[in-house]
Design an enzyme around this catalytic site. Structure first.
Site, mmCIF file in Angstrom:
data_model
loop_
_atom_site.group_PDB
_atom_site.id
_atom_site.type_symbol
_atom_site.label_atom_id
_atom_site.label_comp_id
_atom_site.label_asym_id
_atom_site.label_seq_id
_atom_site.Cartn_x
_atom_site.Cartn_y
_atom_site.Cartn_z
ATOM 1 N N LYS A 29 0.766 -1.372 -0.117
ATOM 2 C CA LYS A 29 -0.198 0.053 -0.217
ATOM 3 C C LYS A 29 0.900 1.061 0.165
ATOM 4 C CE LYS A 29 -1.757 -1.283 3.777
ATOM 5 N NZ LYS A 29 -1.321 -2.568 4.177
ATOM 6 N N THR A 50 -0.208 19.786 -5.601
ATOM 7 C CA THR A 50 -0.322 18.367 -5.582
ATOM 8 C C THR A 50 -0.279 17.862 -4.125
ATOM 9 O OG1 THR A 50 1.999 17.898 -6.080
ATOM 10 C CG2 THR A 50 0.390 18.064 -7.913
ATOM 11 N N HIS A 91 -7.221 0.474 7.009
ATOM 12 C CA HIS A 91 -8.505 0.780 7.323
ATOM 13 C C HIS A 91 -8.627 1.441 8.674
ATOM 14 C CE1 HIS A 91 -8.362 -3.448 8.178
ATOM 15 N NE2 HIS A 91 -8.324 -3.204 9.299
ATOM 16 N N LYS A 142 2.666 -6.629 -7.146
ATOM 17 C CA LYS A 142 3.969 -7.388 -7.196
ATOM 18 C C LYS A 142 4.207 -8.316 -8.296
ATOM 19 C CE LYS A 142 4.466 -6.756 -2.146
ATOM 20 N NZ LYS A 142 5.171 -7.352 -0.801
ATOM 21 N N ALA A 211 4.009 -2.154 -7.930
ATOM 22 C CA ALA A 211 4.233 -0.781 -7.196
ATOM 23 C C ALA A 211 5.590 -0.422 -7.328
ATOM 24 C CB ALA A 211 3.647 -0.638 -5.708
HETATM 25 P P1 GDP Z 1 2.088 -2.065 2.961
HETATM 26 O O1 GDP Z 1 2.493 -2.474 4.454
HETATM 27 O O2 GDP Z 1 0.919 -2.507 2.572
HETATM 28 O O3 GDP Z 1 2.031 -0.596 3.152
HETATM 29 O O4 GDP Z 1 3.522 -2.368 2.147
HETATM 30 P P2 GDP Z 1 4.790 -1.781 1.664
HETATM 31 O O5 GDP Z 1 4.265 -0.672 0.645
HETATM 32 O O6 GDP Z 1 5.267 -1.137 3.053
HETATM 33 O O7 GDP Z 1 5.478 -2.821 1.149
HETATM 34 C C1 GDP Z 1 5.900 -3.947 1.879
HETATM 35 C C2 GDP Z 1 6.922 -4.511 1.172
HETATM 36 O O8 GDP Z 1 7.010 -5.131 -0.132
HETATM 37 C C3 GDP Z 1 8.117 -3.630 1.112
HETATM 38 O O9 GDP Z 1 9.422 -4.331 1.264
HETATM 39 C C4 GDP Z 1 8.099 -3.166 -0.515
HETATM 40 O O10 GDP Z 1 9.417 -2.633 -1.020
HETATM 41 C C5 GDP Z 1 7.654 -4.376 -1.210
HETATM 42 N N1 GDP Z 1 6.852 -3.986 -2.428
HETATM 43 C C6 GDP Z 1 5.901 -3.267 -2.489
HETATM 44 N N2 GDP Z 1 5.329 -3.331 -3.546
HETATM 45 C C7 GDP Z 1 6.176 -4.266 -4.396
HETATM 46 C C8 GDP Z 1 6.162 -4.702 -5.724
HETATM 47 O O11 GDP Z 1 5.305 -4.121 -6.554
HETATM 48 N N3 GDP Z 1 6.941 -5.382 -6.070
HETATM 49 C C9 GDP Z 1 8.007 -6.002 -5.103
HETATM 50 N N4 GDP Z 1 8.886 -6.966 -5.544
HETATM 51 N N5 GDP Z 1 7.992 -5.747 -3.980
HETATM 52 C C10 GDP Z 1 7.247 -4.767 -3.552
#
Ligand code: GDP
Length: 607
Positions: A29, A50, A91, A142, A211
């Site tokens: 996220k 922005t 949430h 991912k 992302a």
């Molecule tokens: P949140 O807890 O949902 O906000 O997740 P984060 O954005 O903090 O992401 C968790 C982990 O997943 C981090 O280490 C990110 O770098 C990794 N991550 C997020 N999106 C992607 C993606 O599209 N590809 C890969 N390989 N890693 C991702």
């Protein structure tokens, strides 16, 4: 389409849809929001603010530029000015975007790791979106981690997908189906990959993205913008009038005291405006002393963005509001501009009623709920109601002694509900001590589903333990026959050899003859010289019988005896614990009831 054109020609404008990002922890996220903010900055749109407080806007021009390569797929012109993203995902904050019977959020992106699939908070997010009736699309994130995937940074998904070998495409399709689309079906949503959706009102669009690499972000934004302006026009029609919003968070503003971070979803908010909001001690009527917005910057990765005063803000916007008494407000409360003192009073009354409706106080059995904000309180109460868990008392704030007193009162009615569910709040020391003294359990967590799960698990264990205890005390059906030639002692106590014909006998069980006459209780059971705690159908054992019983007079060799089941126990067996009886016990119970009814025709008659 004709309608849209008319709206434009009459000059009626639409505001930005307010978008939230939800999903399970670590599914991406925060990374997605960073990526989206990044697109707005790198596109370098001069003059466009922005950055908002607690939110970021991606202008329409940026979305159009990104969607350029997708013209054939997404052929529309944007009439919304952009998309406003709430910066904090998840949430917990989303619940504070509350608006009577719904949400201030117009749209949501549910992020699901395409490789990991649905997780507890994915389900919880969907529940909350359903509850607040917020439409959503799914970002299957991912995709760069799919085996064999060759990333093409910042390209549309469609373009990158076409460049992958067939086996990689197939693997993506498989994961998309198994981990996302099939799971959505399971919870009642028709869903499909966005470019295969025919009717967006019935089918949830799923957009594969990364992302991390930026693949699919173009489609994500384009689909979001397209859907919002197509289906939410009425909601997004901008009114020039007084502002309506919601308090997202209260925070300390150095040198200015407490300020409120507010999301404005309609109208205009100006410095000096008379505003009305809600607190736990009652409504708050005050005047805006200052409105603060981040300074426009081209560089996104500045740790602390400086705020600067502005004169007015237009919906949709995130803004910090400085006003006397604002510290008395509560996060999740509505905030309205009033055009007169008279109107302020009316609005205050409306807000007071709305907030009171969320705080529960009954005299009945039920749990005690404490939450950090109105929004989380509302979400918790809703979730408890869906699970049919009664609530005695619910309020915002730390767990205090009076909450424990409520739980103690609840305990007198039903001890299983004598608990406190503390969501993201402190437990005051004297409350802790009081709870310990009265053995009131306090559950605490900062994830709603986890809090409820912890409580439900404990509840089930308590119920099961209680059931076991009750079950242990019930006399089970048993049928035995005194084996001829095996009378070891005629009385005091009588000791005979018996075979168990059905059911079970245990020490302490009263016995009766086939004619219903009580003849004492089982004292001890021995199986080949060893004392045992029970004898089941098929076993031959020696038993001693306590009570006024003489073999040869009251009972005799070859006699059949039954356990003498009290009526209350028989009713329990027939109702609550039927499933706990074995088949032969059921047969024996029937025979016992028949014997009993000869003396008492209404014995164990259940309605
Ligand atoms: P949140 O807890 O949902 O906000 O997740 P984060 O954005 O903090 O992401 C968790 C982990 O997943 C981090 O280490 C990110 O770098 C990794 N991550 C997020 N999106 C992607 C993606 O599209 N590809 C890969 N390989 N890693 C991702």
């Amino acid at each position: 389409m004709a309608g849209e054109a008319r709206e434009q020609s009459t000059g009626k404008r639409l505001r930005q849809p307010i978008v939230v990002v939800l999903g399970h922890v670590d599914h991406g996220k925060t990374t997605l929001l960073d990526r989206i903010r990044g697109t707005a900055v790198t596109a370098k749109e001069p003059g466009l603010i922005t950055q908002h407080v607690g939110a970021s806007v991606v202008p329409a021009s940026v979305i159009e530029k990104l969607a350029e390569p997708l013209k054939k797929l997404i052929p529309f012109k944007l009439i919304i000015p952009g998309l406003l993203f709430i910066d904090t995902p998840g949430h917990e904050l989303f619940t504070n975007l509350r608006r009577r019977g719904g949400s201030v959020a117009d749209f949501a992106i549910l992020v699901v790791d395409i490789n990991e699939g649905f997780q507890p908070q994915t389900y919880e997010s969907i529940e909350i979106l359903k509850q607040r009736r917020v439409p959503f699309i799914v970002a299957a994130n991912k995709i760069d981690k799919i085996p064999g995937w060759k990333s093409n940074p910042n390209t549309p998904f469609i373009v990158s997908y076409r460049k992958q070998p067939q086996w990689v495409q197939e693997e993506l399709e498989r994961r998309l189906w198994d981990n996302v689309i099939a799971k959505l079906y399971e919870v009642g949503f028709q869903a499909d990959r966005f470019d295969r959706v025919k009717d967006f009102t019935r089918t949830v669009a799923v957009i594969p993205i990364s992302a991390k690499t930026g693949e699919g972000i173009a489609e994500l934004l384009a689909v979001l913008a397209g859907l919002a302006q197509r289906y939410l026009q009425n909601r997004l029609r901008f009114a020039e009038g007084p502002a309506k919003g919601v308090i997202l968070e209260l925070r300390e503003q150095p040198g200015l005291g407490t300020a409120a971070d507010v999301i404005i979803y309609d109208g205009v908010l100006k410095r000096g405006d008379l505003i009305v909001t809600g607190g736990l001690e009652g409504p708050v009527i005050t005047r805006v002393r200052a409105l603060l917005m981040p300074k426009p910057l081209q560089e996104i990765r500045v740790a602390k963005r400086e705020l600067e005063p502005v004169d007015e803000v237009y919906a949709a916007a995130g803004v910090r509001v400085v006003a006397p008494d604002i510290e008395k407000a509560v996060a999740g409360a509505p905030i309205y501009v009033a055009t007169s003192e008279e109107e302020a009073k009316q609005l205050a009354e409306k807000i007071r009623r709305e907030i009171e409706a969320l705080r529960i106080k009954t005299e009945a059995e039920g749990v005690v709920v404490k939450a950090d904000t109105l929004g989380s309180l509302e979400a918790l109460v809703e979730a408890l109601r869906r699970k049919n868990i009664p609530i005695r008392y619910a309020d915002v704030g730390p767990v205090a002694k009076r909450d424990v007193i409520e739980a103690v009162a609840s305990k007198e009615i039903n001890k299983f509900y004598a608990v406190i569910l503390a969501f993201n709040v402190k437990v005051l020391p004297e409350a802790e001590a009081e709870a310990e003294r009265h053995e009131i359990k306090i559950f605490r967590h900062n994830v709603i589903y986890q809090l409820l799960e912890d409580f439900e698990k404990w509840y089930r264990e308590q119920i099961e333990a209680e059931r076991r205890k009750e079950l242990e005390q019930l006399i089970r059906p048993g049928k035995i026959r005194i084996i001829p030639g095996y009378v070891f002692r005629r009385s005091n106590p009588a000791i005979v050899g018996v075979e168990v014909l059905g059911g079970v006998i245990k020490p302490g069980y009263p016995l009766m003859r086939e004619d219903g006459k009580r003849i004492g209780t089982v004292h001890q059971i021995q199986d080949r010289g060893k004392t045992v705690q029970e004898a089941r159908a098929g076993m031959a054992v020696a038993i001693s019988i306590r009570g006024h019983v003489l073999v040869g007079r009251h009972i005799d060799e070859g006699d059949v005896l039954y356990t003498d089941i009290p009526e209350k126990h028989a009713i329990m067996w027939l109702t609550k614990y039927k499933s706990e009886l074995t088949d032969d016990e059921k047969v024996v119970l029937k025979e016992i009831i028949k014997i009993k009814r000869k003396q008492n025709p209404t014995y164990a008659i259940t309605l």
